[in-house]
Write a protein that holds these residues in place. Structure first.
Motif, PDB file in Angstrom:
ATOM      1  N   ALA A  34      -2.187   9.014  -5.124  1.00  0.00           N
ATOM      2  CA  ALA A  34      -2.473   7.612  -5.418  1.00  0.00           C
ATOM      3  C   ALA A  34      -3.893   7.247  -5.018  1.00  0.00           C
ATOM      4  O   ALA A  34      -4.577   6.497  -5.718  1.00  0.00           O
ATOM      5  CB  ALA A  34      -1.466   6.718  -4.695  1.00  0.00           C
ATOM      6  N   ASP A  35      -4.376   7.783  -3.900  1.00  0.00           N
ATOM      7  CA  ASP A  35      -5.746   7.512  -3.486  1.00  0.00           C
ATOM      8  C   ASP A  35      -6.736   8.033  -4.528  1.00  0.00           C
ATOM      9  O   ASP A  35      -7.746   7.383  -4.832  1.00  0.00           O
ATOM     10  CB  ASP A  35      -6.027   8.160  -2.129  1.00  0.00           C
ATOM     11  CG  ASP A  35      -5.327   7.437  -0.991  1.00  0.00           C
ATOM     12  OD1 ASP A  35      -4.775   6.342  -1.229  1.00  0.00           O
ATOM     13  OD2 ASP A  35      -5.317   7.967   0.144  1.00  0.00           O
ATOM     14  N   ALA A  36      -6.453   9.202  -5.082  1.00  0.00           N
ATOM     15  CA  ALA A  36      -7.327   9.757  -6.117  1.00  0.00           C
ATOM     16  C   ALA A  36      -7.271   8.913  -7.390  1.00  0.00           C
ATOM     17  O   ALA A  36      -8.290   8.663  -8.031  1.00  0.00           O
ATOM     18  CB  ALA A  36      -6.932  11.197  -6.422  1.00  0.00           C
ATOM     19  N   PRO A  42     -12.930  12.818  -0.272  1.00  0.00           N
ATOM     20  CA  PRO A  42     -13.554  12.729  -1.610  1.00  0.00           C
ATOM     21  C   PRO A  42     -12.527  12.275  -2.646  1.00  0.00           C
ATOM     22  O   PRO A  42     -11.400  12.769  -2.683  1.00  0.00           O
ATOM     23  CB  PRO A  42     -14.015  14.163  -1.879  1.00  0.00           C
ATOM     24  CG  PRO A  42     -14.012  14.846  -0.548  1.00  0.00           C
ATOM     25  CD  PRO A  42     -12.938  14.194   0.254  1.00  0.00           C
ATOM     26  N   VAL A  43     -12.929  11.296  -3.461  1.00  0.00           N
ATOM     27  CA  VAL A  43     -12.071  10.807  -4.538  1.00  0.00           C
ATOM     28  C   VAL A  43     -12.924  10.591  -5.781  1.00  0.00           C
ATOM     29  O   VAL A  43     -14.149  10.446  -5.695  1.00  0.00           O
ATOM     30  CB  VAL A  43     -11.375   9.479  -4.159  1.00  0.00           C
ATOM     31  CG1 VAL A  43     -10.359   9.688  -3.060  1.00  0.00           C
ATOM     32  CG2 VAL A  43     -12.393   8.420  -3.767  1.00  0.00           C
ATOM     33  N   SER A  51       0.822  -1.201   0.000  1.00  0.00           N
ATOM     34  CA  SER A  51       0.000   0.000   0.000  1.00  0.00           C
ATOM     35  C   SER A  51       0.864   1.262   0.000  1.00  0.00           C
ATOM     36  O   SER A  51       1.976   1.277   0.547  1.00  0.00           O
ATOM     37  CB  SER A  51      -0.914  -0.020   1.227  1.00  0.00           C
ATOM     38  OG  SER A  51      -1.686   1.158   1.300  1.00  0.00           O
ATOM     39  N   LEU A  52       0.341   2.326  -0.615  1.00  0.00           N
ATOM     40  CA  LEU A  52       1.008   3.626  -0.641  1.00  0.00           C
ATOM     41  C   LEU A  52       0.067   4.668  -0.063  1.00  0.00           C
ATOM     42  O   LEU A  52      -0.992   4.947  -0.624  1.00  0.00           O
ATOM     43  CB  LEU A  52       1.396   4.005  -2.075  1.00  0.00           C
ATOM     44  CG  LEU A  52       1.968   5.417  -2.269  1.00  0.00           C
ATOM     45  CD1 LEU A  52       3.261   5.574  -1.480  1.00  0.00           C
ATOM     46  CD2 LEU A  52       2.198   5.713  -3.743  1.00  0.00           C
ATOM     47  N   ASP A  53       0.442   5.215   1.088  1.00  0.00           N
ATOM     48  CA  ASP A  53      -0.377   6.227   1.755  1.00  0.00           C
ATOM     49  C   ASP A  53      -0.037   7.590   1.167  1.00  0.00           C
ATOM     50  O   ASP A  53       0.763   8.350   1.715  1.00  0.00           O
ATOM     51  CB  ASP A  53      -0.113   6.178   3.263  1.00  0.00           C
ATOM     52  CG  ASP A  53      -1.091   7.048   4.038  1.00  0.00           C
ATOM     53  OD1 ASP A  53      -1.888   7.762   3.405  1.00  0.00           O
ATOM     54  OD2 ASP A  53      -1.056   7.007   5.283  1.00  0.00           O
ATOM     55  N   ASN A  54      -0.672   7.896   0.030  1.00  0.00           N
ATOM     56  CA  ASN A  54      -0.386   9.113  -0.724  1.00  0.00           C
ATOM     57  C   ASN A  54      -1.697   9.618  -1.317  1.00  0.00           C
ATOM     58  O   ASN A  54      -2.408   8.850  -1.991  1.00  0.00           O
ATOM     59  CB  ASN A  54       0.637   8.807  -1.819  1.00  0.00           C
ATOM     60  CG  ASN A  54       0.826   9.953  -2.796  1.00  0.00           C
ATOM     61  OD1 ASN A  54       0.152  10.005  -3.817  1.00  0.00           O
ATOM     62  ND2 ASN A  54       1.738  10.863  -2.489  1.00  0.00           N
TER      63      ASN A  54
END
Length: 850
Positions: A581-583, A615-616, A575-578
């Motif tokens: 990247a989440d968007a 929000p994404v 996982s990448l907590d960024n």
């Protein structure tokens, strides 16, 4: 014939028939007793070894070492949820892992054994116990199968067959490798079963059941089934050359052809799954080529002894009593010379094949594996057990043969004394087992002599008790040595290799938070990092974390290019907590965990878990025609921007002075450091150190946030490398939150208005007149087919590594469906094999009637 003679003849015939019926009944009883006793003894000893090592479930210490904790345990947890209908994906596609992965391939690699169905019997928080029970069941089944095979090869005392079945199942290969790689244990079960198929083929029996057994073995685990098939071929070849009932060349050839037919039909029946796994392996992230280096012969000899452990040498322990019996075979004059010669030659040649690279590659299907290089060793253990049985089935070897076997055993132990694999328990356990085995042999010999001699009626019970005492001593020797070996191997493994803690409150808390926040397919929920690996398989959610031998190269490369990290040379993206990247991957809820204490081997971990929702964009978004004006280059920051379609980072020119980086960024922006090959710490001035663990090629460090930029705009990063300082050309990116928020609003406004997802399909409703490219936030792995509107489905394009479908403004929907590559071709082969099986059965029945 005179009436009196006829009466005597009839009486003799009756006696002979009665004796034959008695022998048949005894053989049938032995065929039931030996497998049952072997299975029970094996299960008891394995549990005893676990208890002695204080390992879960009989102690507080974790048994989740290496891939057992990071792969097999999480996959079995997900398998349970899948079988109970609790997953978003189906047998084709796993939505939880790697943003969408080929689950049928993983089923064929890790979960296709019938034993794995046992996980549904256990509750979700007892999956560790479920996997342990599956492991014990497989090993016990291997013991039962070997005991049954031994009695089929030659009638003999069933207690000895049971003990030797246990010796096979609790070999060094099982205790050192198989117990922690449970899917390989299906090959351990398959070897004696495939040898039985060879026996049926040799005798022209069971032409339908034989291919079904082969198919089951290859479906359960085709990797070790391949090795077991080679081993069974060796056994069949020896049997054809030595058995009296197939003395003619024509009969031998017919038996070999019948065996080949069974194998080909069986593999064909397994083709729908095997083809999927094969093609998924071809598409998997390639691991660096491994070069085979043979083990020193001193270490090879040492691995015949108890309590030895190593991944660099073949685990050949089968117990001192069993090994001693096998070593007496060449000298056992009660066994036919051709049998002794053939089996001795076969064992010697197979032993040498472990150490020669061309045959090493043959055993491993043409590719030298990373990690354990002697995965085929269970085959040699099986051959040694058969040799031990052939020596014992005709009675206890004579003193001369025993002395010769003991001399060989002593020479082996003496030659191995200097090996680094020898443990402090090795020679005490070896000596105790050898003494008990010798005492058992002497008692058995005495019992045999008294049985042949005329014994006074008052001494008959004493004569009968000697063989029973001999069996008791044999069991004690074999069992004690196996228990000690299992205990020491578990203890050595825990002290030498990576381990994961037991499943506990941390996992339960994370699973509860995921279940509460889950909004799939409106957006993804990423559970973040929990102890172990394959987090989303343990606690739910839909993240990047995914560890499999079949992790697609496309997935690994795409995520790595966007700043994600990985382990296992690319086969374990994490996982990448960024926020960018989440968007990009529509991760609307992210979990973050704070451990309550350091991880321990003897305690289940606890942590505080929090969930944050932002929000994404939706799972399917639309990129307008043309490429956006973003930063050029191949840094992870530039690649994220190109996929997002917006310029959200400031990529400052950095100046490096010694171990310090300086730059200037907009005040209030977030500093991100990207150095995938860097091992050490990095700290933004005024903030704490952040650890990076890049160790190419095995480990790639993810990008991480270092802190906000001060009002002055000055950026100073202090580095403390643990080795060579290796940085990319653009290691620093400053994320401007307002720009990202604007990009998210734009993608949301132009993205799908509604997304529906089933097991392996996605359908998105788009705003009218959408043009450009519809992008599904999933790596474009092989198997996807997509269509815009009512168009014909076809393989999609790739947009920066993700699934993409061109839009011309007329389509209002986009649909994508996943089918594992190889399923159609494998299904056709399977159908042809099924037809061949039906024809074979029909012809056999017609010949039987004729």
């Amino acid at each position: 014939m005179p009436p009196a003679a006829e009466a005597v003849y009839a009486e003799d015939e009756t006696v002979r028939d009665e004796a034959e019926r008695h022998r048949d009944g005894e053989r049938r009883r032995s065929a039931l007793r030996a497998p049952a006793a072997a299975a029970l003894l094996t299960a008891a000893l394995l549990c005893l070894a676990t208890r002695l090592s204080r390992t879960h479930p009989f102690g507080p210490v974790t048994r989740n070492i290496l891939d057992l904790g990071q792969q097999y345990l999480p996959f079995h947890a997900y398998w349970r949820a899948f079988l109970l209908g609790e997953t978003h994906g189906d047998a084709f596609l796993n939505w939880n892992s790697g943003f969408g992965s080929n689950f049928l391939g993983d089923i064929g690699t890790y979960l296709s054994s019938p034993f794995d169905l046992l996980v549904v019997v256990f509750p979700a928080d007892r999956v560790e116990l479920a996997l342990y029970v599956v492991t014990v069941a497989k090993i016990a089944a291997a013991a039962a199968a070997m005991a049954l095979l031994l009695l089929r090869l030659r009638p003999g005392p069933w207690p000895v067959a049971a003990v030797l079945g246990t010796a096979y199942a609790l070999s060094g290969w099982t205790l050192d490798y198989g117990a922690t790689v449970p899917m390989w244990l299906d090959g351990l079960v398959a070897l004696p079963l495939l040898c039985l198929v060879g026996e049926w083929a040799r005798a022209g029996r069971r032409p339908v059941l034989g291919p079904l057994v082969v198919a089951l073995a290859w479906i359960a685990n085709f990797y070790t089934a391949y090795m077991a098939t080679l081993g069974a071929a060796v056994v069949l070849a020896v049997r054809l050359l030595t058995a009296e009932e197939t003395a003619g060349a024509r009969q031998r050839l017919a038996g070999a052809l019948r065996a080949a037919r069974s194998v080909l039909i069986g593999i064909g029946l397994a083709a729908p799954l095997v083809m999927v796994v094969f093609l998924a392996t071809k598409a998997a992230d390639p691991t660096p080529a491994a070069t085979f280096t043979r083990a020193p012969w001193t270490d090879v000899l040492a691995r015949f002894l108890p309590a030895t452990e190593s991944v660099d040498s073949p685990a050949l322990f089968i117990g001192t009593p069993a090994l001693a019996l096998a070593l007496t075979l060449p000298f056992h004059r009660a066994v036919a010379p051709r049998v002794r010669a053939a089996w001795t030659a076969a064992i010697v040649l197979v032993t040498l094949s472990l150490q020669w690279e061309p045959t090493h590659l043959l055993w491993h299907a043409g590719a030298s594996p990373n990690g354990i290089p002697y995965r085929q060793t269970f085959v040699l253990c099986g051959l040694l057990i058969i040799a031990a049985w052939l020596s014992a089935a005709r009675g206890v070897p004579r003193p001369a043969a025993l002395l010769a076997g003991v001399a060989l055993l002593g020479a082996l132990a003496w030659a191995a004394r200097g090996s680094a694999d020898v443990d402090r328990w090795t020679f005490p356990a070896f000596g105790a087992a050898a003494l008990l085995a010798l005492a058992a042999a002497l008692l058995a010999l005495t019992g045999e002599r008294r049985g042949h001699a005329r014994v006074r009626p008052d001494r008959v019970p004493r004569a009968r008790v000697l063989p029973v005492l001999a069996v008791v001593l044999l069991v004690a020797a074999q069992a004690g040595e196996a228990a000690v070996t299992g205990k020491r191997i578990e203890e050595q493994q825990r002290s030498e290799v990576f381990w994961s803690p037991r499943i506990g409150p941390w996992h339960a808390t994370a699973a509860a938070e995921v279940a509460r926040a889950d909004a799939w397919p409106r957006y993804r929920t990423d559970p973040g990092e929990v102890p172990g690996g394959n987090d989303v398989l343990l606690v739910g959610g839909q993240g990047a974390d995914y560890y499999s031998s079949l992790t697609a190269d496309v997935t690994s490369r795409t995520l790595a290019s966007l700043g994600f990290g990985y382990y296992a040379k690319g086969r374990h993206p994490v996982s990448l907590d960024n926020p960018v990247a989440d968007a990009l991957f529509s991760i609307g809820t992210r979990l973050r965990s704070e451990p309550a204490e350091p991880l321990r081997q003897d305690a289940a971990p606890r942590a505080t878990v929090t969930a944050a929702t932002t929000p994404v964009p939706p799972l399917v978004t639309v990129r307008p025609p043309g490429r956006p004006a973003t930063h050029p280059g191949d840094s992870a920051f530039a690649r994220q921007e190109r996929l997002l379609g917006a310029d959200v980072y400031e990529l400052p020119a950095t100046r490096r002075t010694g171990r310090t980086l300086t730059a200037r960024c907009p005040a209030g922006s977030q500093v991100w450091f990207w150095a995938p090959e860097y091992k050490g710490t990095a700290a933004l001035a005024g903030w704490g150190f952040v650890e990076f663990d890049g160790r190419p090629p095995a480990v790639r460090a993810p990008m991480q946030a270092l802190g906000p930029v001060s009002d002055s705009g000055a950026v100073r990063i202090d580095l403390e490398p643990g080795g060579e300082l290796r940085l990319p050309r653009e290691p620093v990116g400053c994320l401007v939150g307002a720009r990202l928020d604007s990009a998210v609003r734009r993608l949301t406004a132009g993205g799908a208005t509604r997304v529906r997802a089933t097991g392996h399909t996605v359908t998105a409703e788009l705003p009218p007149g959408s043009k450009g490219v519809a992008v599904l936030a999933a790596p474009r792995i092989s198997g996807w087919r997509c269509a815009a509107g009512g168009a014909e489905a076809r393989p999609p394009r790739a947009y920066e590594g993700l699934v993409a479908v061109p839009l011309d403004g007329r389509a209002s929907t986009v649909s994508c469906s996943f089918r594992p590559p190889g399923l159609a071709a494998g299904g056709a082969v399977g159908a042809a094999a099924l037809l061949a099986l039906a024809v074979t059965g029909f012809l056999h029945r017609r010949r039987a009637r004729g």
